[in-house]
Scaffold this motif. Structure first.
Motif, short mmCIF file in Angstrom:
data_model
loop_
_atom_site.label_atom_id
_atom_site.label_comp_id
_atom_site.label_asym_id
_atom_site.label_seq_id
_atom_site.Cartn_x
_atom_site.Cartn_y
_atom_site.Cartn_z
N SER A 105 0.83 -1.20 0.00
CA SER A 105 0.00 0.00 0.00
C SER A 105 0.87 1.26 0.00
O SER A 105 0.53 2.25 -0.65
N CYS A 106 1.99 1.20 0.72
CA CYS A 106 2.89 2.35 0.78
C CYS A 106 3.48 2.64 -0.59
O CYS A 106 3.68 3.81 -0.96
N ASN A 107 3.77 1.61 -1.34
CA ASN A 107 4.38 1.79 -2.66
C ASN A 107 3.44 2.47 -3.64
O ASN A 107 3.89 3.07 -4.61
N SER A 108 2.14 2.40 -3.41
CA SER A 108 1.20 3.02 -4.33
C SER A 108 0.87 4.47 -3.94
O SER A 108 0.12 5.13 -4.64
N LEU A 109 1.43 4.98 -2.86
CA LEU A 109 1.16 6.36 -2.44
C LEU A 109 1.60 7.37 -3.50
O LEU A 109 0.93 8.39 -3.69
N SER A 110 2.69 7.09 -4.19
CA SER A 110 3.17 8.04 -5.20
C SER A 110 2.18 8.17 -6.36
O SER A 110 2.14 9.21 -7.02
N ASP A 111 1.36 7.16 -6.59
CA ASP A 111 0.33 7.23 -7.63
C ASP A 111 -0.70 8.31 -7.32
O ASP A 111 -1.39 8.79 -8.22
N TYR A 112 -0.83 8.66 -6.05
CA TYR A 112 -1.83 9.64 -5.61
C TYR A 112 -1.19 10.95 -5.17
O TYR A 112 -1.82 11.77 -4.51
N GLY A 113 0.08 11.15 -5.51
CA GLY A 113 0.77 12.38 -5.16
C GLY A 113 1.09 12.51 -3.68
O GLY A 113 1.19 13.62 -3.16
N LEU A 114 1.24 11.39 -3.00
CA LEU A 114 1.50 11.41 -1.55
C LEU A 114 2.90 10.87 -1.23
O LEU A 114 3.09 10.12 -0.28
N VAL A 115 3.87 11.28 -2.02
CA VAL A 115 5.24 10.79 -1.88
C VAL A 115 5.81 11.11 -0.51
O VAL A 115 6.55 10.31 0.08
N GLU A 116 5.43 12.26 0.06
CA GLU A 116 5.97 12.67 1.36
C GLU A 116 5.54 11.73 2.50
O GLU A 116 6.20 11.68 3.54
N LEU A 117 4.48 10.97 2.32
CA LEU A 117 4.02 10.03 3.35
C LEU A 117 4.69 8.67 3.24
O LEU A 117 4.64 7.87 4.17
N LYS A 118 5.32 8.40 2.12
CA LYS A 118 5.85 7.06 1.83
C LYS A 118 6.89 6.60 2.85
O LYS A 118 6.85 5.46 3.31
#
Length: 164
Positions: A41-54
């Motif tokens: 789930s963490c790896n897909s955060l960048s798909d939603y523009g949430l790179v800073e949370l990764k």
């Protein structure tokens, strides 16, 4: 002397790795539930523009199995929920009220008074093997879960299998 330096470096590296993983309380403060968060789930955060949370997500997640093929697949499942709690769980209500459950003939929806939404995964004899809380899941997550964790049921009904 070199051996002492190497041992010291190994110990300090191990300590840093241990400190890098957040505790369940640390993760909760960040809004993450460590017991329910998988690293995929963490790896897909960048798909939603949430790179800073990764970075924080990866420190709070559980390692996934090597591949989806190794996930345990069950022949039956029961989604239990209370209709009185639909207001608190609109995504679960949307899943149940939609046509999505019809795609899973081996899924039963059971209404249990006062219960937060859970999924019980069962073996062929109907014995509960896993129970999962799904109160934070959205409709797509629920559907994806059943697509990956429920056996594909053979549907012999001509009208259902050949709808236009």
């Amino acid at each position: 002397m070199k051996l002492l330096i190497i041992i010291g470096a190994l110990i300090s590296t191990q300590c840093l790795q241990t400190l890098a993983e957040f505790s369940a309380d640390d993760c909760r403060e960040l809004g993450l539930i460590k017991s329910q968060l998988f690293c995929s789930s963490c790896n897909s955060l960048s798909d939603y523009g949430l790179v800073e949370l990764k970075e924080h997500c990866l420190e709070c997640c559980q390692k996934d199995t090597a591949s989806d093929a190794k996930l345990k697949v069950y022949p039956m499942a029961v989604l239990e929920v209370c209709t009185c709690k639909f207001g608190a769980y609109p995504q679960i209500q949307a899943f149940i009220k939609s046509d999505r459950p019809a795609k899973f003939p081996n899924l039963t929806i059971k209404y249990v008074r006062g219960l937060d939404p859970i999924v019980k995964l069962m073996d062929a004899e109907g014995n509960v093997k896993e129970t999962l809380s799904i109160n934070k899941w959205n409709t797509d997550t629920v559907q994806e879960f059943f697509e990956t964790r429920l056996e594909k049921a053979e549907n012999d009904d001509y009208l259902n299998t050949n709808r236009v």
